[in-house]
Design a protein around this motif. Structure first.
Motif, PDB file in Angstrom:
ATOM      1  N   VAL A 134      81.378  95.289 109.045  1.00  0.00           N
ATOM      2  CA  VAL A 134      81.283  94.265 108.006  1.00  0.00           C
ATOM      3  C   VAL A 134      79.927  93.575 108.066  1.00  0.00           C
ATOM      4  O   VAL A 134      79.284  93.338 107.048  1.00  0.00           O
ATOM      5  N   LEU A 146      78.216  95.649 100.644  1.00  0.00           N
ATOM      6  CA  LEU A 146      79.572  95.342 101.052  1.00  0.00           C
ATOM      7  C   LEU A 146      80.496  95.659  99.889  1.00  0.00           C
ATOM      8  O   LEU A 146      80.179  95.374  98.752  1.00  0.00           O
ATOM      9  N   ALA A 147      81.616  96.227 100.151  1.00  0.00           N
ATOM     10  CA  ALA A 147      82.511  96.613  99.058  1.00  0.00           C
ATOM     11  C   ALA A 147      82.909  95.392  98.251  1.00  0.00           C
ATOM     12  O   ALA A 147      83.332  94.413  98.827  1.00  0.00           O
ATOM     13  N   MET A 156      78.715  98.093 104.718  1.00  0.00           N
ATOM     14  CA  MET A 156      79.465  99.350 104.724  1.00  0.00           C
ATOM     15  C   MET A 156      78.593 100.513 104.280  1.00  0.00           C
ATOM     16  O   MET A 156      77.905 100.435 103.271  1.00  0.00           O
TER      17      MET A 156
END
Lengths: 419, 309, 288
Positions: C231, C287-288, C235
């Protein structure tokens, strides 16, 4: 339910589903109805035909089955009914009541957890943290702060709510999988903190038992198991009511929108962050109350309650029972807890011990069975147990519609995407 | 450019075969499958879409789209914002779940996953260009090399877009919109494609670049049929012979482009603009929910452009 | 000074271990959107396979480690082919399936070899200490750092120079577009899972070296820190994971030493929280 003649099959199914839906009080959201894995057609009543005409008085009476069940639960302690196979002793015995109470407690916890997962689309791996906070803070309120039980319970829940507010506001800054991992990290930190036993407060690996002198006498002793049992029933009722009310409220509709497509919600001018935080804090608060009940039921606070395994268990319960349905998480919680107890017995039983090592070793490990069960549920029962009747109906309606569809209606089989 | 870079006969750069001789080679007859639909497909259409339906997140976006793509030249897919043009193209490519029949030169595509659809010989330049920002220009092109049997047509692509050769080592994310569009179109020309699908290739580009892109498309269309989704009607008028118009997820019209654009009333009804105006359509795109679509029918037009598989 | 050196080396060693686990996790998530909860199980499989080869089967360690790595890689490939791939259309179900495996495998290991920690073979060459800038540092720290360094280099070369590396890099950005170029991404999925499994299994083998023993719960415990690293690093980013691993390892060691024991782990979480408040998209912004 009703007999189907070929030319009214679709209607029969629609009426069945509506009746079953209303009788069972299944609160299926539109998203669920559309996204059945069997590629169902959503059965629409034909023009001029009203579903209500077809629901009979019987169906209307059946709507009240949750109340009937609640009454059954309430009077259970008075019964001496033996339930072989399911329970060790008669229904009203302390041992059975304790087990049922635990099942109901976990069912309620799972329902609260599903507020996040199934209603808002938030996959939190740290839910057990708030349960544990309620548990430990209440215990410490009595032990260290010398508060009477009621005040300590309030204190415990307040602590957990504050923590949920704090951690939630940080975690929700991240979306998607990042959020999940952050909740996991926070929960793990909490778990470590509990186990390191700072200042002797948490009792480390052994936990701390609740002080009997500060608990009301009505809640102590085996002869009062029924009282604890009723408290568990009350907690379940409270959770179900709270979740039902919240989901039906305007806030709940925003949650549903967030779950389906967060960007769409933003585009409508709403800020999902606030709504998600509300869900997070509400779920955390409910979990904290569950922690208080757990303290009463088991008489102490132990660090197992704070592990990531605890949250994963909740996840299994919810998925097993059916995420996003009204009764699914409860069903999953009850079955999982009951099975956990029975599997423990089974694992130690003689039948297993007699099996060859290749079978015995895996089967004697409860976690292996549960993990395997989980994988099986994901594969074979997507949507959980609570959606099984709907899927059976859908499969039947697709089959009958296909039979009708050969006369020229378009096939509804989707390709190239989620089936 | 006086010399057409698209050789009609094989002369070294084997990129584009002249598929456009117009004689349907008879592969339009069905190979089993949805027999009733096939019988209606005209033998001279390269791509036949029948009853294409798309449901996403419970919302019906396409309600049964029919159209044909001619074997030569440019076929335009037109319609207002939110009519479902991009979704249609994505459905043909298999990027969204779909039902219906998509017949490409005799092969049914509607059961195939995207990468197999592409391998049948379809080059795709998507609406947002689909460039990989973290890769260099050369890597973007190299990724698109598909067929092992034929040499990728780098000579052709570099002739058409000399800038791509100069900027080969540059990160594609730092390119201008026009340059990215060149990469997107270049990718479709690298392989031996039998159809090129271009979704709003001139969207958001400066007029000078629009003209360049139009030139390239025109020349490409001489050798390979093109399905062009566009809002820029001047471009459409110049390039497209036939067109299909979508409205609210259905086909509203199919026919000759010039005729449609000459009919002011029909053009205004179907496309929302007076055809005499040569300007590009509203600079729409992914942020489709705006005041212009506020009062629309409840089929939630905002969803179509937002759909990202 | 020598304390600082020792803490740094230990922190780097721990960070190296995290990187071995987190690199595969990051790629798997970046490319496939699968949060692989079974990754810790792959580590444990590698650990136990190496241990078994090194003790009960009698191999020397330099043979046992590749063996353990191979077993872990095979397990990862099987996992992807039979459990993950069929659930391709539903990322959430994929995650849940890995959760199930993540519960089941350590339990299975516990059933076979018991819950107690098993001492790990320590070859003479690697069980000594080196003197570095006045501090006495166990050699196995350097082994871990070396292994992680080799892995990082290998991954970067793979990503930059090979066709599949290109596919992975593009797929992390936009998987659908990669398929729209005619590429079957599923092969890249299996490859990435295999790489992740190999790295995790190697980590498991070296974990035994580092801690001196292995137990069934090790993988899951390390997994959580690996998640934090992923995190923090962003990612799908290998370099991000490397930087974050070093950071986490060092912070943990220094905090554990200079404050009360146990606060090191907490401080990692605080670091994560602070970072996310400042940069919600992680160190590298992905980051998603």
């Amino acid at each position: 339910m009703s007999t189907k003649t070929p030319d009214t099959s679709t209607d029969g199914t629609a009426a069945d589903r509506a009746a079953a839906g209303s009788a069972g009080g299944t609160d299926t959201s539109p998203a669920e109805r559309h996204s059945g894995r069997a590629g169902e057609i959503r059965a629409i009543p034909r023009t001029g035909e009203s579903i209500t005409e077809r629901s009979t008085a019987v169906h209307r009476a059946l709507r009240w089955w949750p109340i009937a069940l609640l009454i059954l639960f309430l009077v259970a302690p008075y019964s001496a009914l033996p339930v072989p196979g399911l329970l060790d002793g008669p229904l009203g015995s302390p041992g059975s009541l304790q087990l049922i109470a635990l099942c109901l407690l976990y069912g309620a916890l799972a329902t609260g957890y599903d507020l996040l997962l199934g209603r808002t689309g938030l996959l939190s791996f740290g839910h057990a943290l708030y349960f544990a906070t309620g548990l430990y803070a209440t215990n410490l309120g009595m032990l260290e702060l010398r508060l009477p039980f009621a005040a300590a319970a309030l204190f415990g829940v307040a602590c957990a709510v504050a923590l949920a507010l704090l951690l939630g506001s940080v975690s929700l800054r991240v979306t998607g999988i990042g959020f999940s991992m952050v909740t996991l990290a926070f929960a793990q930190a909490g778990s470590i903190l509990v186990q390191r036993n700072p200042g002797g407060l948490t009792g480390g690996e052994e936990g701390r038992s609740a002080p009997a002198d500060q608990l009301p006498s009505a809640l102590l002793g085996i002869e009062n198991t029924a009282n604890l049992y009723w408290i568990a029933v009350a907690y379940l009722a409270l959770t179900l009511a709270a979740v039902h009310w919240a989901v039906g409220s305007p806030v709940g509709r925003v949650w549903e929108g967030i779950k389906e497509n967060e960007r769409r919600v933003e585009v409508l001018g709403l800020r999902p962050y606030g709504y998600k935080l509300v869900a997070f804090v509400l779920a955390g608060g409910l979990a904290a109350v569950g922690g208080v009940v757990y303290l009463l039921l088991t008489g102490g606070a132990t660090p197992q309650a704070a592990t990531s395994d605890a949250t994963l268990s909740l996840l299994v319960m919810v998925v097993l029972g059916g995420s996003g349905t009204r009764w699914g998480p409860l069903l999953g919680g009850v079955i999982y807890t009951w099975a956990g107890h029975r599997l423990g017995d089974l694992a130690n039983s003689e039948t297993i011990a007699d099996l060859p090592a290749v079978l015995r070793v895996p089967l004697s490990q409860p976690l292996f069975l549960l993990g395997g069960l989980f994988v099986a549920v994901v594969y074979l029962l997507p949507g959980g147990l609570a959606r099984l009747p709907a899927r059976v109906h859908a499969a039947r309606s697709v089959r009958s519609a296909r039979a009708m569809g050969r006369a020229g209606a378009p096939s509804a089989r989707p390709t190239g995407g989620p089936t | 450019m006086t010399d057409s870079p698209f050789p009609a006969a094989a002369s070294g750069s084997a990129a584009l075969t002249s598929a456009g001789t117009g004689t349907g080679t008879g592969t339009g007859t069905g190979l089993g499958g949805p027999g009733a639909a096939l019988a209606q497909a005209p033998a001279n259409s390269l791509l036949s879409v029948r009853d294409l339906r798309v449901v996403i997140d419970g919302l019906h976006i396409l309600h049964g789209v029919d159209f044909d793509v001619a074997r030569t030249g440019v076929t335009a897919l037109l319609g207002r914002n939110g009519a479902g043009k991009t979704t249609t193209v994505k459905a043909v490519m298999g990027l969204v779940p779909r039902t219906g029949s998509v017949l490409f030169d005799g092969t049914e595509l509607s059961f195939l996953p995207t990468h197999l659809v592409v391998r049948r010989g379809i080059g795709y330049a998507p609406e947002d260009r689909g460039i990989f920002a973290g890769l260099t220009v050369a890597e973007n092109l190299r990724l698109a090399e598909r067929d092992r049997a034929t040499e990728p047509a780098y000579r052709l692509v570099h002739e058409l877009f000399p800038e791509l050769k100069q900027r080969a080592g540059q990160l594609a994310g730092t390119l201008s919109g026009g340059q990215q569009q060149m990469v997107a179109i270049g990718r479709t020309l690298l392989n031996r494609n039998r159809l090129i699908i271009a979704d709003e290739p001139t969207k958001g580009l400066a007029p000078k670049i629009v003209a360049e892109v139009a030139d390239v498309l025109a020349r490409a269309a001489e050798a390979v049929p093109v399905l062009l989704v566009e809002q820029n009607l001047a471009l459409v008028r110049r390039l497209a012979g036939t067109c299909a118009v979508l409205a609210d997820g259905r086909t509203a019209h199919q026919g000759d482009t010039a005729e449609l654009l000459a009919d002011e009333e029909a053009a205004r009804r179907l496309l929302g603009v007076g055809s005499k105006r040569a300007g590009a359509g509203p600079a729409a795109g992914p942020s489709a929910v705006g005041p212009s679509t506020a009062g629309r029918a409840p089929t939630a037009p905002s969803v179509t452009s937002e759909v990202n598989p | 000074m020598d304390t600082v050196v020792l803490l740094s080396c230990t922190g780097l060693g721990l960070g190296a271990l995290y990187f071995l686990v987190a690199s595969g996790l990051s790629l798997i998530f970046g490319l496939m959107d699968v949060l692989n909860f079974a990754h810790g199980a792959l580590l444990s499989i590698g650990a136990y396979a190496t241990w078994w080869a090194g003790t009960e089967a009698g191999f020397p360690l330099w043979l046992a480690v590749p063996f353990g790595t191979l077993v872990g890689t095979a397990a990862a490939v099987l996992l992807e082919l039979f459990l993950i791939r069929p659930l391709y259309s539903s990322p959430r179900d994929q995650i849940l399936a890995t959760v199930g495996v993540g519960l089941a495998v350590p339990a299975l290991l516990m059933g076979i070899w018991g819950a107690d920690a098993r001492p790990f073979p320590q070859p003479a060459l690697l069980s000594g200490t080196w003197h570095l800038l006045g501090a006495t540092v166990p050699v196995n720290r350097f082994v871990l750092v070396a292994a992680a360094g080799v892995l990082l280099l290998a991954l970067l070369l793979f990503l930059a120079r090979t066709r599949y590396g290109l596919i992975v890099r593009a797929g992390v950005e936009d998987r659908a577009m990669v398929t729209a170029l005619g590429i079957d991404v599923r092969r890249a999925f299996t490859l990435v899972f295999a790489i992740g499994g190999a790295a995790a299994a190697l980590g498991g083998a070296l974990c035994g070296l580092y801690f001196g023993s292995i137990n069934p719960g090790q993988g899951t415990g390390l997994l959580i820190f690996a998640f934090v690293v992923v995190v923090m690093g962003g990612m799908g980013s290998v370099t991000g994971a490397a930087v974050a691993s070093v950071g986490v390892g060092l912070v943990q060691q220094f905090a554990n030493y200079y404050t009360a024991a146990g606060l090191g782990d907490l401080s990692v979480v605080v670091l994560l929280a602070v970072l996310l408040l400042v940069r919600p998209r992680g160190l590298t912004g992905r980051l998603a």
